[in-house]
Design a protein around this motif. Structure first.
Motif, PDB file in Angstrom:
ATOM      1  N   GLN A 106       5.949  17.158  -6.397  1.00 64.53           N
ATOM      2  CA  GLN A 106       4.567  17.635  -6.346  1.00 64.53           C
ATOM      3  C   GLN A 106       3.696  16.701  -5.499  1.00 64.53           C
ATOM      4  OE1 GLN A 106       2.009  17.402  -9.992  1.00 64.53           O
ATOM      5  NE2 GLN A 106       2.196  19.631  -9.929  1.00 64.53           N
ATOM      6  N   ILE A 107       2.698  17.310  -4.852  1.00 60.12           N
ATOM      7  CA  ILE A 107       1.655  16.558  -4.156  1.00 60.12           C
ATOM      8  C   ILE A 107       0.370  16.784  -4.935  1.00 60.12           C
ATOM      9  CG2 ILE A 107       0.281  16.328  -2.054  1.00 60.12           C
ATOM     10  CD1 ILE A 107       2.626  17.500  -0.529  1.00 60.12           C
ATOM     11  N   ARG A 108      -0.387  15.724  -5.130  1.00 62.61           N
ATOM     12  CA  ARG A 108      -1.687  15.829  -5.797  1.00 62.61           C
ATOM     13  C   ARG A 108      -2.745  15.182  -4.918  1.00 62.61           C
ATOM     14  NH1 ARG A 108      -0.199  13.974 -11.983  1.00 62.61           N
ATOM     15  NH2 ARG A 108       1.526  15.466 -12.276  1.00 62.61           N
ATOM     16  N   LEU A 119     -13.112  22.474  -1.215  1.00 59.58           N
ATOM     17  CA  LEU A 119     -12.774  23.354  -2.343  1.00 59.58           C
ATOM     18  C   LEU A 119     -12.204  24.673  -1.850  1.00 59.58           C
ATOM     19  CD1 LEU A 119     -15.824  22.737  -4.705  1.00 59.58           C
ATOM     20  CD2 LEU A 119     -13.600  21.568  -4.674  1.00 59.58           C
ATOM     21  N   ALA A 120     -12.574  25.070  -0.645  1.00 59.29           N
ATOM     22  CA  ALA A 120     -12.011  26.280  -0.035  1.00 59.29           C
ATOM     23  C   ALA A 120     -10.761  25.957   0.782  1.00 59.29           C
ATOM     24  CB  ALA A 120     -13.057  26.953   0.859  1.00 59.29           C
ATOM     25  N   TYR A 121     -10.737  24.791   1.431  1.00 60.01           N
ATOM     26  CA  TYR A 121      -9.641  24.425   2.332  1.00 60.01           C
ATOM     27  C   TYR A 121      -8.323  24.228   1.591  1.00 60.01           C
ATOM     28  CZ  TYR A 121      -6.947  21.741   5.766  1.00 60.01           C
ATOM     29  OH  TYR A 121      -5.968  21.307   6.617  1.00 60.01           O
ATOM     30  N   TYR A 122      -8.317  23.444   0.518  1.00 66.84           N
ATOM     31  CA  TYR A 122      -7.055  23.123  -0.140  1.00 66.84           C
ATOM     32  C   TYR A 122      -6.346  24.344  -0.730  1.00 66.84           C
ATOM     33  CZ  TYR A 122      -8.235  18.296   0.778  1.00 66.84           C
ATOM     34  OH  TYR A 122      -8.560  17.121   1.408  1.00 66.84           O
ATOM     35  N   PRO A 123      -7.032  25.285  -1.372  1.00 66.26           N
ATOM     36  CA  PRO A 123      -6.320  26.484  -1.828  1.00 66.26           C
ATOM     37  C   PRO A 123      -5.679  27.284  -0.674  1.00 66.26           C
ATOM     38  CG  PRO A 123      -8.353  26.254  -3.037  1.00 66.26           C
ATOM     39  CD  PRO A 123      -8.386  25.223  -1.928  1.00 66.26           C
ATOM     40  N   ARG A 124      -6.311  27.268   0.486  1.00 72.64           N
ATOM     41  CA  ARG A 124      -5.698  27.948   1.646  1.00 72.64           C
ATOM     42  C   ARG A 124      -4.415  27.251   2.088  1.00 72.64           C
ATOM     43  NH1 ARG A 124     -11.074  27.879   3.831  1.00 72.64           N
ATOM     44  NH2 ARG A 124     -10.361  26.445   5.470  1.00 72.64           N
ATOM     45  N   ARG A 125      -4.246  26.016   1.681  1.00 78.38           N
ATOM     46  CA  ARG A 125      -3.049  25.241   2.021  1.00 78.38           C
ATOM     47  C   ARG A 125      -2.062  25.194   0.853  1.00 78.38           C
ATOM     48  NH1 ARG A 125      -5.549  26.267   5.612  1.00 78.38           N
ATOM     49  NH2 ARG A 125      -6.028  25.194   7.535  1.00 78.38           N
ATOM     50  N   GLY A 126      -2.234  26.090  -0.115  1.00 79.11           N
ATOM     51  CA  GLY A 126      -1.277  26.213  -1.209  1.00 79.11           C
ATOM     52  C   GLY A 126      -1.558  25.354  -2.431  1.00 79.11           C
ATOM     53  N   PHE A 127      -2.665  24.636  -2.438  1.00 81.58           N
ATOM     54  CA  PHE A 127      -3.006  23.804  -3.595  1.00 81.58           C
ATOM     55  C   PHE A 127      -3.732  24.643  -4.638  1.00 81.58           C
ATOM     56  CE2 PHE A 127      -2.303  20.637  -0.380  1.00 81.58           C
ATOM     57  CZ  PHE A 127      -1.805  19.544  -1.065  1.00 81.58           C
ATOM     58  N   ALA A 144      -3.173  20.298  -7.069  1.00 84.43           N
ATOM     59  CA  ALA A 144      -1.739  20.002  -7.010  1.00 84.43           C
ATOM     60  C   ALA A 144      -1.021  21.134  -6.285  1.00 84.43           C
ATOM     61  CB  ALA A 144      -1.175  19.844  -8.416  1.00 84.43           C
ATOM     62  N   ARG A 145       0.100  20.788  -5.671  1.00 88.24           N
ATOM     63  CA  ARG A 145       0.953  21.764  -4.994  1.00 88.24           C
ATOM     64  C   ARG A 145       2.398  21.334  -5.158  1.00 88.24           C
ATOM     65  NH1 ARG A 145       0.430  22.378   1.367  1.00 88.24           N
ATOM     66  NH2 ARG A 145       2.040  20.781   1.408  1.00 88.24           N
ATOM     67  N   ALA A 146       3.244  22.277  -5.509  1.00 86.23           N
ATOM     68  CA  ALA A 146       4.671  21.984  -5.614  1.00 86.23           C
ATOM     69  C   ALA A 146       5.237  21.744  -4.224  1.00 86.23           C
ATOM     70  CB  ALA A 146       5.397  23.151  -6.284  1.00 86.23           C
TER      71      ALA A 146
END
Length: 150
Positions: A106-108, A119-127, A144-146
């Motif tokens: 995992q990456i955190r 807050l918008a950028y990280y979810p677009r990158r799978g977080f 976090a992202r697997a």
């Protein structure tokens, strides 16, 4: 563009890059964001910082740390005039490669809740957002992202 480990001669350029990248957030947060106060001499000496160099200048940086069960992206910054060119995505991809090589699943990372762009950028990158809390006087949003198998 070249992604490479940071060296001592890069410290001042890294510090200036971080200052430029995070300066817009000072007014929103009411104080300097945490990355603006980091001792980059130490981070570089510990070999936890990588930079993207483009035409002889540093246009992006990432600071990472191995933790129990995950890799933490402690700081990621892209020069304001270099944003939108995929440098941030490349740095996050590099962090994923480092996590995979270390066997970490995992990456955190976290950002300040006032940094609405992130807050918008990280979810677009799978977080995925995994929590919010006040920490060290900052209102942080944790992500976090697997790490997919290689």
């Amino acid at each position: 563009m070249t992604l490479r480990p940071a060296v001592a001669a890069d410290v001042e350029s890294i510090r200036q890059l971080v200052q430029r990248a995070f300066l817009p957030y000072v007014a929103r947060i009411g104080r300097e964001p945490a990355p603006m106060t980091v001792d980059y001499h130490l981070v570089v000496a510990q070999r936890r910082c990588w930079v993207v160099e483009d035409d002889g200048r540093i246009s992006g940086m990432v600071q990472i740390a191995r933790r129990a069960g995950h890799l933490e992206v402690e700081t990621i910054a892209v020069a304001p005039d270099a944003q939108g060119r995929g440098i941030g995505a490349r740095l996050l991809g590099f962090a994923e490669e480092q996590a995979r090589a270390a066997g970490l699943p995992q990456i955190r990372l976290y950002t300040n809740e006032a940094m609405t762009e992130n807050l918008a950028y990280y979810p677009r990158r799978g977080f995925q957002e995994v929590g919010r809390a006040e920490q060290d006087g900052y209102r942080r949003v944790f992500f976090a992202r697997a790490v997919p198998p290689g």
